[in-house]
Write a protein that holds these residues in place. Structure first.
Motif, PDB file in Angstrom:
ATOM      1  N   UNK A  32       0.197  -3.033  -9.677  1.00  0.00           N
ATOM      2  CA  UNK A  32      -0.195  -3.311  -8.294  1.00  0.00           C
ATOM      3  C   UNK A  32      -0.468  -1.983  -7.610  1.00  0.00           C
ATOM      4  N   UNK A  33      -1.569  -1.917  -6.858  1.00  0.00           N
ATOM      5  CA  UNK A  33      -1.953  -0.686  -6.174  1.00  0.00           C
ATOM      6  C   UNK A  33      -1.664  -0.852  -4.682  1.00  0.00           C
ATOM      7  N   UNK A  34      -0.593  -0.228  -4.180  1.00  0.00           N
ATOM      8  CA  UNK A  34      -0.137  -0.484  -2.813  1.00  0.00           C
ATOM      9  C   UNK A  34      -0.984   0.167  -1.720  1.00  0.00           C
ATOM     10  N   UNK A  35      -1.861   1.112  -2.092  1.00  0.00           N
ATOM     11  CA  UNK A  35      -2.749   1.742  -1.117  1.00  0.00           C
ATOM     12  C   UNK A  35      -4.182   1.545  -1.602  1.00  0.00           C
ATOM     13  N   UNK A  36      -5.010   0.960  -0.764  1.00  0.00           N
ATOM     14  CA  UNK A  36      -6.385   0.667  -1.145  1.00  0.00           C
ATOM     15  C   UNK A  36      -7.340   1.157  -0.068  1.00  0.00           C
ATOM     16  N   UNK A  37      -8.286   2.002  -0.493  1.00  0.00           N
ATOM     17  CA  UNK A  37      -9.273   2.578   0.433  1.00  0.00           C
ATOM     18  C   UNK A  37      -8.603   3.224   1.640  1.00  0.00           C
ATOM     19  N   UNK A  38      -7.506   3.934   1.389  1.00  0.00           N
ATOM     20  CA  UNK A  38      -6.820   4.658   2.447  1.00  0.00           C
ATOM     21  C   UNK A  38      -5.935   3.814   3.337  1.00  0.00           C
ATOM     22  N   UNK A  39      -5.758   2.543   3.004  1.00  0.00           N
ATOM     23  CA  UNK A  39      -4.937   1.636   3.810  1.00  0.00           C
ATOM     24  C   UNK A  39      -3.761   1.140   2.982  1.00  0.00           C
ATOM     25  N   UNK A  40      -2.558   1.210   3.558  1.00  0.00           N
ATOM     26  CA  UNK A  40      -1.374   0.707   2.865  1.00  0.00           C
ATOM     27  C   UNK A  40      -1.357  -0.814   2.973  1.00  0.00           C
ATOM     28  N   UNK A  41      -1.394  -1.487   1.844  1.00  0.00           N
ATOM     29  CA  UNK A  41      -1.415  -2.954   1.814  1.00  0.00           C
ATOM     30  C   UNK A  41      -0.103  -3.524   1.292  1.00  0.00           C
ATOM     31  N   UNK A  42       0.771  -2.671   0.795  1.00  0.00           N
ATOM     32  CA  UNK A  42       2.053  -3.130   0.234  1.00  0.00           C
ATOM     33  C   UNK A  42       3.120  -2.089   0.538  1.00  0.00           C
ATOM     34  N   UNK A  43       3.713  -2.175   1.731  1.00  0.00           N
ATOM     35  CA  UNK A  43       4.730  -1.198   2.133  1.00  0.00           C
ATOM     36  C   UNK A  43       5.972  -1.256   1.250  1.00  0.00           C
ATOM     37  N   UNK A  44       6.514  -2.434   0.932  1.00  0.00           N
ATOM     38  CA  UNK A  44       7.660  -2.471   0.017  1.00  0.00           C
ATOM     39  C   UNK A  44       7.326  -1.851  -1.335  1.00  0.00           C
ATOM     40  N   UNK A  45       6.086  -2.034  -1.799  1.00  0.00           N
ATOM     41  CA  UNK A  45       5.681  -1.423  -3.062  1.00  0.00           C
ATOM     42  C   UNK A  45       5.698   0.088  -2.986  1.00  0.00           C
ATOM     43  N   UNK A  46       5.252   0.638  -1.848  1.00  0.00           N
ATOM     44  CA  UNK A  46       5.306   2.095  -1.656  1.00  0.00           C
ATOM     45  C   UNK A  46       6.752   2.578  -1.668  1.00  0.00           C
ATOM     46  N   UNK A  47       7.634   1.821  -1.039  1.00  0.00           N
ATOM     47  CA  UNK A  47       9.050   2.189  -1.016  1.00  0.00           C
ATOM     48  C   UNK A  47       9.629   2.195  -2.423  1.00  0.00           C
ATOM     49  N   UNK A  48       9.299   1.171  -3.203  1.00  0.00           N
ATOM     50  CA  UNK A  48       9.803   1.122  -4.588  1.00  0.00           C
ATOM     51  C   UNK A  48       9.275   2.302  -5.401  1.00  0.00           C
ATOM     52  N   UNK A  49       8.025   2.663  -5.174  1.00  0.00           N
ATOM     53  CA  UNK A  49       7.435   3.783  -5.897  1.00  0.00           C
ATOM     54  C   UNK A  49       8.144   5.093  -5.550  1.00  0.00           C
ATOM     55  N   UNK A  50       8.395   5.322  -4.254  1.00  0.00           N
ATOM     56  CA  UNK A  50       9.087   6.538  -3.836  1.00  0.00           C
ATOM     57  C   UNK A  50      10.506   6.577  -4.385  1.00  0.00           C
TER      58      UNK A  50
END
Length: 274
Positions: free
Chosen positions: A58-76
């Protein structure tokens, strides 16, 4: 960041890596790649911006827009949590696109809470790039950042954003053979022309006379720089290591903030470096 310290001001923080009582993180989270700089260690993360919550990617950022904030948190959490010293709360700075930056900053601040930051700073990507390049921020400066999915053209005046344009085109479009390098160069030239026509001052003209500052992965593509040179009638100034310029510039700003007296006893907070 401007201003001189009070003559009697003191700070408990020494420059990294000498200061071991605290830690800091600089983040550049793009649609294609996420890069992180860790105090005392340099750039420790340069990986695809992707999460694996289930069977697929799953790609949580698309075209410069965050579409999955929980996914970004899990990645960090996955990339950085184990790299941080225990029982410390890091100072965090992250780069943000100039346009749609407010929504992006809100989502990233939510995501970085997983790292338990004591302080969160944001900086426009264009300013971070200029800092990494060692550019003279006291003069008008034009920054072109060609990323994987988004290209931004930003006019800086005294280090602050004076104007900005963006298009949803990038190097990944080249790799997918849907867009040509000439089309990306044309899009950049068109944005610059619009800025010239809309500017009632001499800022845009002054910045263009100094030549544009080119960064992002697109700056590593000779076919793009070739067509840009043809459209602009002179070669752009390519930032050293242009693909990591934003995170390296953010790291410099983070180091300056870390040793500033005002941060010595700062409680958890957020701020923006404009």
């Amino acid at each position: 960041m401007t201003g001189a310290p009070h003559p009697h001001a003191t700070t408990s923080h020494r420059p990294w890596p000498v200061c071991r009582g605290c830690c800091g993180i600089a983040l550049d989270m793009g649609s294609a790649r996420t890069r992180a700089w860790l105090a005392g260690k340099g750039v420790v993360v340069d990986v695809p911006t992707v999460t694996f919550p289930g069977a697929g990617a799953v790609y949580p950022i698309q075209r410069g827009t965050i579409v999955d904030t929980p996914g970004c948190a899990r990645m960090l959490q996955r990339l950085l949590a184990d790299r941080l010293p225990r029982s410390t709360r890091p100072m965090v700075i992250f780069t943000a696109p100039v346009l749609d930056g407010l929504a992006y900053r809100t989502e990233v601040r939510t995501a970085v809470e997983v790292l338990r930051p004591r302080c969160v700073l944001t900086v426009p990507s264009a300013r971070a790039i200029a800092v990494a390049a060692g550019a003279d921020l006291s003069r008008a400066l034009m920054v072109v950042d060609i990323g994987a999915h988004v290209t931004e053209v930003v006019l800086l005046d005294d280090g602050a954003v004076a104007d900005a344009h963006r298009t949803a085109l990038g190097t990944d479009d080249l790799d997918e053979s849907t867009i040509t390098a000439e089309q990306i160069a044309e899009a950049v030239a068109s944005m610059l022309t619009s800025m010239l026509h809309q500017d009632r001052t001499s800022l845009t003209v002054d910045a263009l006379r100094r030549r544009i500052l080119l960064a992002g992965g697109g700056a590593l593509r000779p076919e793009i720089t070739h067509h840009l040179t043809g459209r602009l009638h002179e070669p752009p100034r390519v930032v050293p290591a242009p693909h990591t310029a934003a995170v390296r510039g953010a790291a410099r700003l983070l180091q300056a903030a870390h040793t500033h007296p005002s941060t010595a006893h700062r409680s958890p907070s957020t701020a923006s470096l404009r």
